[in-house]
Design a protein around this motif. Structure first.
Motif, PDB file in Angstrom:
ATOM      1  N   ALA A 126       6.908  39.682  56.708  1.00 29.45           N
ATOM      2  CA  ALA A 126       5.829  39.036  55.966  1.00 29.45           C
ATOM      3  C   ALA A 126       5.717  39.633  54.565  1.00 29.45           C
ATOM      4  N   GLY A 127       5.324  38.806  53.616  1.00 32.03           N
ATOM      5  CA  GLY A 127       5.107  39.249  52.245  1.00 32.03           C
ATOM      6  C   GLY A 127       5.722  38.314  51.227  1.00 32.03           C
ATOM      7  N   HIS A 128       5.747  38.765  49.983  1.00 31.10           N
ATOM      8  CA  HIS A 128       6.240  37.982  48.851  1.00 31.10           C
ATOM      9  C   HIS A 128       7.697  38.338  48.582  1.00 31.10           C
ATOM     10  N   TRP A 129       8.600  37.468  48.965  1.00 30.67           N
ATOM     11  CA  TRP A 129      10.029  37.644  48.732  1.00 30.67           C
ATOM     12  C   TRP A 129      10.338  37.116  47.335  1.00 30.67           C
ATOM     13  N   THR A 130      11.059  37.897  46.538  1.00 30.87           N
ATOM     14  CA  THR A 130      11.380  37.481  45.165  1.00 30.87           C
ATOM     15  C   THR A 130      12.804  36.943  45.090  1.00 30.87           C
ATOM     16  N   LEU A 131      13.007  36.054  44.165  1.00 30.64           N
ATOM     17  CA  LEU A 131      14.308  35.420  43.982  1.00 30.64           C
ATOM     18  C   LEU A 131      15.321  36.404  43.413  1.00 30.64           C
ATOM     19  N   ASP A 132      16.530  36.371  43.941  1.00 30.81           N
ATOM     20  CA  ASP A 132      17.665  37.084  43.361  1.00 30.81           C
ATOM     21  C   ASP A 132      18.412  36.043  42.518  1.00 30.81           C
ATOM     22  N   GLY A 189      14.058   5.877  35.228  1.00 29.87           N
ATOM     23  CA  GLY A 189      14.951   4.778  35.551  1.00 29.87           C
ATOM     24  C   GLY A 189      15.885   4.386  34.426  1.00 29.87           C
ATOM     25  N   PHE A 190      16.115   5.271  33.454  1.00 25.08           N
ATOM     26  CA  PHE A 190      16.989   4.969  32.331  1.00 25.08           C
ATOM     27  C   PHE A 190      18.417   4.678  32.797  1.00 25.08           C
ATOM     28  N   ALA A 191      19.082   3.805  32.067  1.00 25.87           N
ATOM     29  CA  ALA A 191      20.505   3.488  32.255  1.00 25.87           C
ATOM     30  C   ALA A 191      20.886   3.190  33.699  1.00 25.87           C
ATOM     31  N   PRO A 192      20.173   2.246  34.382  1.00 26.25           N
ATOM     32  CA  PRO A 192      20.498   1.983  35.783  1.00 26.25           C
ATOM     33  C   PRO A 192      21.902   1.414  35.995  1.00 26.25           C
ATOM     34  N   ALA A 193      22.486   0.787  34.979  1.00 28.08           N
ATOM     35  CA  ALA A 193      23.853   0.256  35.120  1.00 28.08           C
ATOM     36  C   ALA A 193      24.899   1.362  34.998  1.00 28.08           C
ATOM     37  N   ILE A 194      24.472   2.514  34.467  1.00 25.88           N
ATOM     38  CA  ILE A 194      25.409   3.615  34.250  1.00 25.88           C
ATOM     39  C   ILE A 194      25.235   4.718  35.285  1.00 25.88           C
ATOM     40  N   LEU A 195      23.977   5.096  35.521  1.00 27.59           N
ATOM     41  CA  LEU A 195      23.687   6.202  36.444  1.00 27.59           C
ATOM     42  C   LEU A 195      23.027   5.675  37.714  1.00 27.59           C
ATOM     43  N   GLY A 196      23.427   6.216  38.844  1.00 26.00           N
ATOM     44  CA  GLY A 196      22.813   5.844  40.108  1.00 26.00           C
ATOM     45  C   GLY A 196      21.357   6.277  40.169  1.00 26.00           C
ATOM     46  N   ASP A 197      20.610   5.653  41.055  1.00 27.74           N
ATOM     47  CA  ASP A 197      19.200   6.004  41.208  1.00 27.74           C
ATOM     48  C   ASP A 197      19.042   7.272  42.052  1.00 27.74           C
ATOM     49  N   ALA A 198      19.912   7.453  43.022  1.00 26.58           N
ATOM     50  CA  ALA A 198      19.826   8.605  43.925  1.00 26.58           C
ATOM     51  C   ALA A 198      20.423   9.850  43.275  1.00 26.58           C
ATOM     52  N   VAL A 199      19.675  10.949  43.351  1.00 27.30           N
ATOM     53  CA  VAL A 199      20.153  12.242  42.866  1.00 27.30           C
ATOM     54  C   VAL A 199      20.115  13.198  44.049  1.00 27.30           C
ATOM     55  N   LYS A 200      21.274  13.722  44.402  1.00 22.99           N
ATOM     56  CA  LYS A 200      21.341  14.700  45.490  1.00 22.99           C
ATOM     57  C   LYS A 200      21.132  16.085  44.896  1.00 22.99           C
ATOM     58  N   ILE A 201      20.273  16.845  45.547  1.00 25.23           N
ATOM     59  CA  ILE A 201      19.929  18.182  45.078  1.00 25.23           C
ATOM     60  C   ILE A 201      20.432  19.205  46.086  1.00 25.23           C
ATOM     61  N   GLN A 202      21.059  20.259  45.578  1.00 28.55           N
ATOM     62  CA  GLN A 202      21.509  21.349  46.441  1.00 28.55           C
ATOM     63  C   GLN A 202      21.008  22.667  45.863  1.00 28.55           C
ATOM     64  N   LEU A 203      20.326  23.419  46.701  1.00 30.38           N
ATOM     65  CA  LEU A 203      19.784  24.715  46.307  1.00 30.38           C
ATOM     66  C   LEU A 203      20.475  25.803  47.131  1.00 30.38           C
ATOM     67  N   ASP A 204      20.980  26.798  46.474  1.00 32.41           N
ATOM     68  CA  ASP A 204      21.506  27.983  47.135  1.00 32.41           C
ATOM     69  C   ASP A 204      20.628  29.131  46.659  1.00 32.41           C
ATOM     70  N   MET A 205      19.826  29.649  47.556  1.00 34.43           N
ATOM     71  CA  MET A 205      18.831  30.642  47.172  1.00 34.43           C
ATOM     72  C   MET A 205      18.972  31.921  47.981  1.00 34.43           C
ATOM     73  N   GLN A 206      18.818  33.028  47.279  1.00 37.78           N
ATOM     74  CA  GLN A 206      18.796  34.333  47.929  1.00 37.78           C
ATOM     75  C   GLN A 206      17.513  35.026  47.484  1.00 37.78           C
ATOM     76  N   PHE A 207      16.763  35.509  48.460  1.00 30.32           N
ATOM     77  CA  PHE A 207      15.500  36.177  48.192  1.00 30.32           C
ATOM     78  C   PHE A 207      15.574  37.627  48.646  1.00 30.32           C
ATOM     79  N   VAL A 208      14.803  38.495  47.983  1.00 30.56           N
ATOM     80  CA  VAL A 208      14.781  39.925  48.264  1.00 30.56           C
ATOM     81  C   VAL A 208      13.463  40.265  48.968  1.00 30.56           C
ATOM     82  N   GLU A 209      13.588  41.016  50.065  1.00 31.80           N
ATOM     83  CA  GLU A 209      12.427  41.400  50.871  1.00 31.80           C
ATOM     84  C   GLU A 209      11.443  42.242  50.050  1.00 31.80           C
ATOM     85  N   PRO A 210      10.146  42.072  50.336  1.00 36.67           N
ATOM     86  CA  PRO A 210       9.151  42.906  49.641  1.00 36.67           C
ATOM     87  C   PRO A 210       9.341  44.384  49.977  1.00 36.67           C
ATOM     88  N   GLU A 211       8.978  45.231  49.023  1.00 33.87           N
ATOM     89  CA  GLU A 211       9.095  46.685  49.263  1.00 33.87           C
ATOM     90  C   GLU A 211       7.941  47.175  50.089  1.00 33.87           C
TER      91      GLU A 211
END
Length: 184
Positions: A17-23, A162-184
């Motif tokens: 338990a606690g506040h884990w900070t981003l690495d 919704g800009f440039a719908p003929a050029i860019l797709g509407d769906a955006v896939k998001i991928q997060l790779d996160m590492q957090f450091v345990e509170p001291e």
């Protein structure tokens, strides 16, 4: 005789338990979008912050993250400049994308995280499938690190992008790779 299966939702993450900070050196925020409907453009945001608050139960756990939209990097400086322009992301008026979790559930390595994503003045609910990579002691700083991979999808049109719908797709896939450091 009928057998009955019950599913138990764990009451806590397998973390202290606690506040884990981003690495930030071992984390990334990436995205994929279709171009002309025939190929994918991949990119990432180079500046972001995230916090993981682990409580005694899942109801008291929370994730918040802020991504600087002007830090977009697709590997092409001209394209990145255009993405930041007023007819695209309009980073002068939409400087950040902010996520706040509203619900976390799961067990073992597979989790679901729901939350509110805000881009500019628009907030929408999003769901991420989260894979918990585990916890390990770092030989560099001697502290425990926890790793997560999260995947989700948003629609640009849901956020007024919704800009440039003929050029860019509407769906955006998001991928997060996160590492957090345990509170001291």
């Amino acid at each position: 005789m009928t057998s009955k299966t019950t599913t138990t939702i764990p009451t806590a993450l397998p973390l202290a338990a606690g506040h884990w900070t981003l690495d930030p050196f071992h984390s990334a925020v990436g995205f994929t979008i279709r171009h002309l409907g025939i190929s994918k453009v991949r990119g990432q945001f180079m500046r972001f912050e995230a916090d993981l608050i682990v409580g005694d139960t899942l109801d008291s756990c929370a994730v918040t993250a802020t991504v600087a939209l002007d830090s977009v990097d697709t590997g092409n400086a001209d394209r990145d400049a255009h993405l930041s322009a007023p007819d695209m992301l309009d980073v002068a008026n939409r400087p950040a994308m902010v996520f706040r979790s509203t619900r976390i559930e799961g067990d073992g390595s597979d989790w679901i995280m729901e939350g509110d994503l805000t881009i500019g003045e628009v907030t929408r609910s999003v769901t991420f499938d989260v894979e918990f990579g585990g916890v390990e002691d770092s030989i560099v700083d001697g502290r425990r690190h926890a790793g997560f991979e999260a995947k989700g999808e948003i629609r640009r049109s849901d956020f007024g992008l919704g800009f440039a719908p003929a050029i860019l797709g509407d769906a955006v896939k998001i991928q997060l790779d996160m590492q957090f450091v345990e509170p001291e």
